[in-house]
Motif scaffolding. Sequence first.
Motif, PDB file in Angstrom:
ATOM      1  N   PHE A  13       5.019 -58.272  42.784  1.00  0.00           N
ATOM      2  CA  PHE A  13       3.807 -58.113  43.473  1.00  0.00           C
ATOM      3  C   PHE A  13       2.879 -59.267  43.323  1.00  0.00           C
ATOM      4  O   PHE A  13       2.036 -59.068  42.276  1.00  0.00           O
ATOM      5  CB  PHE A  13       3.276 -56.632  43.368  1.00  0.00           C
ATOM      6  N   GLY A  14       2.483 -59.916  44.305  1.00  0.00           N
ATOM      7  CA  GLY A  14       1.564 -61.088  44.057  1.00  0.00           C
ATOM      8  C   GLY A  14       2.127 -61.954  42.786  1.00  0.00           C
ATOM      9  O   GLY A  14       3.279 -62.491  42.886  1.00  0.00           O
ATOM     10  N   GLY A  15       1.204 -62.232  41.809  1.00  0.00           N
ATOM     11  CA  GLY A  15       1.673 -62.912  40.666  1.00  0.00           C
ATOM     12  C   GLY A  15       2.340 -62.117  39.555  1.00  0.00           C
ATOM     13  O   GLY A  15       2.605 -62.772  38.641  1.00  0.00           O
ATOM     14  N   LEU A  16       2.629 -60.807  39.787  1.00  0.00           N
ATOM     15  CA  LEU A  16       3.213 -60.080  38.686  1.00  0.00           C
ATOM     16  C   LEU A  16       4.675 -59.622  39.068  1.00  0.00           C
ATOM     17  O   LEU A  16       5.106 -59.149  39.920  1.00  0.00           O
ATOM     18  CB  LEU A  16       2.559 -58.683  38.736  1.00  0.00           C
ATOM     19  N   ASN A  17       5.539 -60.216  38.219  1.00  0.00           N
ATOM     20  CA  ASN A  17       6.936 -60.117  38.131  1.00  0.00           C
ATOM     21  C   ASN A  17       7.188 -58.573  37.741  1.00  0.00           C
ATOM     22  O   ASN A  17       7.075 -58.274  36.432  1.00  0.00           O
ATOM     23  CB  ASN A  17       7.797 -60.901  37.325  1.00  0.00           C
ATOM     24  N   VAL A  18       7.761 -57.684  38.582  1.00  0.00           N
ATOM     25  CA  VAL A  18       8.036 -56.370  38.271  1.00  0.00           C
ATOM     26  C   VAL A  18       9.440 -55.976  37.913  1.00  0.00           C
ATOM     27  O   VAL A  18       9.965 -55.158  37.367  1.00  0.00           O
ATOM     28  CB  VAL A  18       7.696 -55.482  39.186  1.00  0.00           C
ATOM     29  N   LEU A  19      10.441 -57.037  38.511  1.00  0.00           N
ATOM     30  CA  LEU A  19      11.876 -56.908  38.217  1.00  0.00           C
ATOM     31  C   LEU A  19      12.284 -58.318  37.806  1.00  0.00           C
ATOM     32  O   LEU A  19      12.039 -59.057  38.522  1.00  0.00           O
ATOM     33  CB  LEU A  19      12.603 -56.118  39.230  1.00  0.00           C
ATOM     34  N   ARG A  20      13.235 -58.430  36.789  1.00  0.00           N
ATOM     35  CA  ARG A  20      13.618 -59.560  36.341  1.00  0.00           C
ATOM     36  C   ARG A  20      15.277 -59.654  36.371  1.00  0.00           C
ATOM     37  O   ARG A  20      15.492 -59.026  35.350  1.00  0.00           O
ATOM     38  CB  ARG A  20      13.244 -60.085  35.387  1.00  0.00           C
ATOM     39  N   SER A  21      16.016 -60.277  37.156  1.00  0.00           N
ATOM     40  CA  SER A  21      17.468 -60.454  37.088  1.00  0.00           C
ATOM     41  C   SER A  21      17.994 -58.934  36.789  1.00  0.00           C
ATOM     42  O   SER A  21      19.097 -58.907  35.647  1.00  0.00           O
ATOM     43  CB  SER A  21      17.879 -61.410  36.216  1.00  0.00           C
TER      44      SER A  21
ATOM     45  N   GLY B 161      15.714 -48.859  50.403  1.00  0.00           N
ATOM     46  CA  GLY B 161      15.264 -49.512  51.734  1.00  0.00           C
ATOM     47  C   GLY B 161      13.754 -49.395  51.688  1.00  0.00           C
ATOM     48  O   GLY B 161      13.562 -49.829  52.905  1.00  0.00           O
ATOM     49  N   TYR B 162      13.059 -48.929  50.910  1.00  0.00           N
ATOM     50  CA  TYR B 162      11.570 -49.014  51.301  1.00  0.00           C
ATOM     51  C   TYR B 162      11.140 -50.451  51.019  1.00  0.00           C
ATOM     52  O   TYR B 162       9.888 -50.679  51.348  1.00  0.00           O
ATOM     53  CB  TYR B 162      10.765 -47.888  50.197  1.00  0.00           C
ATOM     54  N   ILE B 163      11.822 -51.279  50.096  1.00  0.00           N
ATOM     55  CA  ILE B 163      11.435 -52.357  49.768  1.00  0.00           C
ATOM     56  C   ILE B 163      12.328 -53.428  49.850  1.00  0.00           C
ATOM     57  O   ILE B 163      13.565 -53.103  49.258  1.00  0.00           O
ATOM     58  CB  ILE B 163      10.588 -52.432  48.258  1.00  0.00           C
ATOM     59  N   ARG B 164      12.305 -54.694  50.327  1.00  0.00           N
ATOM     60  CA  ARG B 164      13.270 -55.648  50.215  1.00  0.00           C
ATOM     61  C   ARG B 164      13.163 -56.523  48.880  1.00  0.00           C
ATOM     62  O   ARG B 164      12.121 -56.908  48.965  1.00  0.00           O
ATOM     63  CB  ARG B 164      13.387 -56.478  51.533  1.00  0.00           C
ATOM     64  N   PRO B 165      14.222 -56.838  48.241  1.00  0.00           N
ATOM     65  CA  PRO B 165      14.229 -57.459  47.060  1.00  0.00           C
ATOM     66  C   PRO B 165      13.776 -59.101  47.397  1.00  0.00           C
ATOM     67  O   PRO B 165      14.187 -59.317  48.453  1.00  0.00           O
ATOM     68  CB  PRO B 165      15.377 -57.359  46.320  1.00  0.00           C
ATOM     69  N   LEU B 166      12.947 -59.636  46.638  1.00  0.00           N
ATOM     70  CA  LEU B 166      12.604 -60.952  46.892  1.00  0.00           C
ATOM     71  C   LEU B 166      14.006 -61.964  46.349  1.00  0.00           C
ATOM     72  O   LEU B 166      13.952 -62.971  46.717  1.00  0.00           O
ATOM     73  CB  LEU B 166      11.492 -61.542  46.101  1.00  0.00           C
ATOM     74  N   MET B 167      14.766 -61.301  45.626  1.00  0.00           N
ATOM     75  CA  MET B 167      15.889 -62.116  44.860  1.00  0.00           C
ATOM     76  C   MET B 167      17.096 -60.848  44.626  1.00  0.00           C
ATOM     77  O   MET B 167      16.861 -59.828  44.405  1.00  0.00           O
ATOM     78  CB  MET B 167      15.528 -62.777  43.523  1.00  0.00           C
ATOM     79  N   GLY B 168      18.369 -61.403  44.743  1.00  0.00           N
ATOM     80  CA  GLY B 168      19.259 -60.707  44.447  1.00  0.00           C
ATOM     81  C   GLY B 168      19.967 -59.778  45.362  1.00  0.00           C
ATOM     82  O   GLY B 168      19.455 -60.055  46.633  1.00  0.00           O
TER      83      GLY B 168
END
Length: 253
Positions: free
Chosen positions: A16-24, A54-61
Amino acid sequence: MPAEPILSLNEIGHRFGGLNVLRSVTFDVPEGGIVGLIGPNGSGKTTLFNIVSGYIRPLMGTVTYRGVPLLRDSIQKRGLAGLVRTFQTPQVFEQMTVFENVMAGCAKLTRTTMLQDLLRTPAARDQMREISKLAEAACERFHLKGLRDLPAASLTAGQRRILEIARAVVGKPRLLLLDEPSSGLNAQEIENLRDWIVRLNAEGITILLVSHDMGLMTVAHTVHTLYFGEIVASGDMAAIQRDPRVREVYLGV
């Protein structure tokens, strides 16, 4: 032979913005299992649940359900496929009765069109009788029969939680995601919830469980620990409690 995964998360990343909340984030939920997810506040558990449901689409994976990538599938389409979630604060229709709330869980089982329902065709009337029978049976099963005509707003926290689960289960889910289901419950209500999780799993419902309650989490066959968006430990609850990383970042010892 290990069960095939009903849900697979592969290299899930989000920010979210510049904050990584999930990594791999990568793990499987085997069909018929109970998988737990623990971690301190802010570790990314809710974001991960929102991605799966399904409330959010992941940016990766990728998220794969029953062997098929979910991609841009809507919340409704995932629900129709048998992927259903509950929320940390039970989501009930407060002005509707308990019985009406349970009936709402049958919506995805309907086969008639909106026009047929409006015209009250024979098919629509037959379907309504079928749904009413399913809701009656669910109220009986979840010990809600004595509350069926009360507005949901009048229920205790424990009753609301059981109502939310009853509404989810009446729709015949394949995978049930429980988000902090013991939140706000007393000891007896938590024990009742535990019994229901074990019973529903024994009946064939796969469960992905998020909880801070270590006693409740012992129902899980496998537990993953999320910390600052990364899985730092996995195993059964006994192994998780012995893991020095978990004791440091989650248990505080």
